[in-house]
Design a protein around this motif. Structure first.
Motif, short mmCIF file in Angstrom:
data_model
loop_
_atom_site.label_atom_id
_atom_site.label_comp_id
_atom_site.label_asym_id
_atom_site.label_seq_id
_atom_site.Cartn_x
_atom_site.Cartn_y
_atom_site.Cartn_z
N MET A 1 15.50 -11.48 -9.37
CA MET A 1 15.57 -12.55 -10.81
C MET A 1 17.54 -12.34 -10.83
O MET A 1 17.74 -13.49 -10.84
CB MET A 1 15.60 -11.72 -12.70
CG MET A 1 15.83 -12.32 -13.56
SD MET A 1 15.28 -11.67 -14.68
CE MET A 1 14.28 -13.22 -15.84
N TYR A 123 9.91 -22.22 -20.73
CA TYR A 123 8.68 -21.25 -20.34
C TYR A 123 7.85 -21.34 -21.62
O TYR A 123 8.31 -20.68 -22.32
CB TYR A 123 9.17 -20.09 -19.82
CG TYR A 123 10.05 -19.87 -18.51
CD1 TYR A 123 8.64 -20.00 -17.53
CD2 TYR A 123 11.44 -20.09 -18.32
CE1 TYR A 123 9.56 -20.30 -16.12
CE2 TYR A 123 11.48 -20.53 -17.08
CZ TYR A 123 10.84 -20.46 -16.29
OH TYR A 123 11.42 -20.04 -14.59
N GLN A 133 -3.81 -17.82 -16.74
CA GLN A 133 -3.04 -19.23 -15.83
C GLN A 133 -4.43 -19.31 -15.28
O GLN A 133 -5.31 -20.63 -14.50
CB GLN A 133 -2.47 -18.13 -14.36
CG GLN A 133 -1.12 -18.33 -15.22
CD GLN A 133 -0.65 -17.18 -14.03
OE1 GLN A 133 -0.88 -16.57 -13.40
NE2 GLN A 133 1.28 -17.79 -14.22
N ASN A 263 7.26 -9.10 -19.73
CA ASN A 263 6.95 -9.79 -17.91
C ASN A 263 6.93 -10.83 -18.37
O ASN A 263 7.34 -11.28 -16.85
CB ASN A 263 5.08 -8.94 -17.71
CG ASN A 263 4.38 -7.73 -17.51
OD1 ASN A 263 5.85 -6.62 -17.13
ND2 ASN A 263 4.05 -6.71 -17.66
N SER A 264 6.18 -11.82 -19.13
CA SER A 264 7.23 -12.99 -19.48
C SER A 264 8.35 -13.15 -18.82
O SER A 264 8.67 -13.73 -17.87
CB SER A 264 6.37 -13.75 -20.38
OG SER A 264 5.29 -13.79 -20.65
N VAL A 267 9.60 -13.10 -15.39
CA VAL A 267 8.89 -14.59 -14.60
C VAL A 267 10.13 -15.97 -14.94
O VAL A 267 10.32 -16.09 -13.89
CB VAL A 267 8.01 -15.08 -15.21
CG1 VAL A 267 6.84 -16.41 -13.96
CG2 VAL A 267 6.78 -13.95 -14.75
N CYS A 268 10.94 -15.52 -15.48
CA CYS A 268 11.73 -16.92 -16.25
C CYS A 268 13.45 -17.32 -15.12
O CYS A 268 14.43 -16.70 -15.48
CB CYS A 268 11.70 -16.80 -17.59
SG CYS A 268 10.96 -16.74 -18.66
N LYS A 269 13.34 -17.76 -13.86
CA LYS A 269 14.08 -17.74 -13.24
C LYS A 269 14.10 -18.78 -12.72
O LYS A 269 15.30 -18.90 -11.46
CB LYS A 269 14.04 -17.08 -12.28
CG LYS A 269 12.77 -17.03 -10.79
CD LYS A 269 12.32 -15.78 -9.76
CE LYS A 269 10.96 -15.32 -9.14
NZ LYS A 269 11.19 -14.94 -8.54
N HIS A 271 11.82 -22.88 -12.99
CA HIS A 271 11.10 -23.33 -11.93
C HIS A 271 11.25 -25.02 -11.60
O HIS A 271 10.13 -25.35 -11.66
CB HIS A 271 9.42 -22.70 -12.55
CG HIS A 271 9.33 -20.91 -12.01
ND1 HIS A 271 9.43 -20.30 -12.75
CD2 HIS A 271 8.44 -21.05 -10.71
CE1 HIS A 271 9.07 -18.92 -12.34
NE2 HIS A 271 8.44 -19.42 -11.25
N TYR A 276 5.84 -24.50 -17.51
CA TYR A 276 5.39 -23.28 -17.08
C TYR A 276 4.78 -22.38 -17.84
O TYR A 276 5.99 -21.83 -18.56
CB TYR A 276 6.83 -22.82 -16.54
CG TYR A 276 5.89 -22.20 -14.78
CD1 TYR A 276 5.89 -22.07 -13.89
CD2 TYR A 276 5.68 -20.37 -15.20
CE1 TYR A 276 5.16 -21.54 -12.78
CE2 TYR A 276 5.28 -19.48 -13.85
CZ TYR A 276 4.89 -19.82 -12.89
OH TYR A 276 4.73 -19.78 -11.56
N CYS A 278 3.78 -18.75 -18.32
CA CYS A 278 3.96 -17.39 -17.73
C CYS A 278 3.69 -16.23 -18.43
O CYS A 278 2.94 -16.14 -19.55
CB CYS A 278 5.72 -17.66 -17.93
SG CYS A 278 6.56 -17.03 -19.61
#
Length: 278
Positions: A1, A123, A133, A263-264, A267-269, A271, A276, A278
């Motif tokens: 990240m 996000y 998903q 965990n979501s 992911v937030c790096k 996109h 998105y 997540c």
């Protein structure tokens, strides 16, 4: 990240149970993961004293730009998304913990436009949604025909804007509070149906008006929230899932959702300039 030479700066907007969980994780585990707490804002700033380092407390949310965040996380109320979402996206990626705000089509368009304009990502966390998903992939393939979600909780766990729960008594059993489109449900229970809102984002071709939802009060559910998802596709395809999310009496958010949200966040790096899940 984050790279070894720089940290990934996160601002947290809201300090309820979920906000506290995220702040504690960032302060506790964040250093080893390249994460830094840029600020915490809460409507009642006094609540933060002694729990959040003084230099991380943001009293005036409109001054958030000075904290130079990579990601801003909203975990308080849809009104914050309406009032600040576009501004947040002009400066950072934005994780919207109250996606029920996106039921407003004008706000939805404004946020999407801001994400694209500034190259930031909006996000939307899956939360208690199981298979989000998969729903999104089915939707993108053109095979999604219908989506229905039922959320059942103990009546003490609902925060409704109307009087649909007036006069409930312990032991009354099961009562359907409302059934209809998610677009109709979001204003009625903005703090309770974020899972449905995430599903409406995943099912983009159906949208908030096309995804159907139902909220059920059940006094027998003293230890769990129950989320049922029914997906209908083409050629007889269907999926029915039932998730039992452990939750205490009066809790808006089930306990398993805390880890799901963390965990979501991981992911937030970035996109790109889009929405998105997540």
């Amino acid at each position: 990240m984050a790279t070894s030479s720089s940290s990934f700066r996160i601002g947290i907007v809201g300090y309820g149970h979920l906000g506290q969980h995220l702040v504690d994780r960032i302060l506790g585990d964040g250093a080893g993961m390249g994460l830094t707490l840029a600020f915490v804002w809460n409507r009642n700033a006094d609540k933060l004293k002694g729990l959040v380092p003084d230099d991380r407390i943001l009293v005036d949310l409109s001054a958030f730009e000075a904290r130079k965040c990579d990601l801003i996380v909203e975990v308080c109320h849809p009104q914050i998304v309406k009032d600040f979402g576009v501004q947040f996206l002009s400066r950072a990626h934005f994780l919207v913990g109250s996606p029920s705000a996106l039921c407003d089509p004008n706000l939805n368009r404004e946020l999407r436009r801001a994400a694209e304009q500034h190259g930031r990502t909006l996000y939307v966390p899956g939360g208690a949604l199981w298979g989000g998903q998969d729903i999104q992939r089915l939707d993108h393939s053109g095979a999604l025909q219908a989506l229905f979600i039922r959320m059942s909780k103990h009546p003490s766990c609902f925060r409704l804007t109307g009087d649909a729960l007036s006069g409930w008594t312990e032991g009354e059993g099961r009562r359907v509070l409302f059934g209809g489109s998610v677009a109709e449900l979001c204003p009625l229970a903005p703090n309770n149906v974020n899972t449905m809102a995430a599903a409406a984002v995943a099912a983009g071709t159906l949208g908030f008006a096309g995804v159907r939802g139902e909220i059920v009060s059940d006094t027998a559910l003293s230890d769990f929230h129950v989320v049922e998802v029914e997906v209908t596709g083409t050629n007889g395809f269907s999926v029915h899932t039932v998730r039992r999310n452990p939750a205490q009496l009066g809790a808006v958010t089930g306990s398993a959702t805390y880890n799901s949200f963390w965990n979501s966040l991981m992911v937030c790096k970035g996109h790109g300039g889009r929405v998105y899940l997540c």
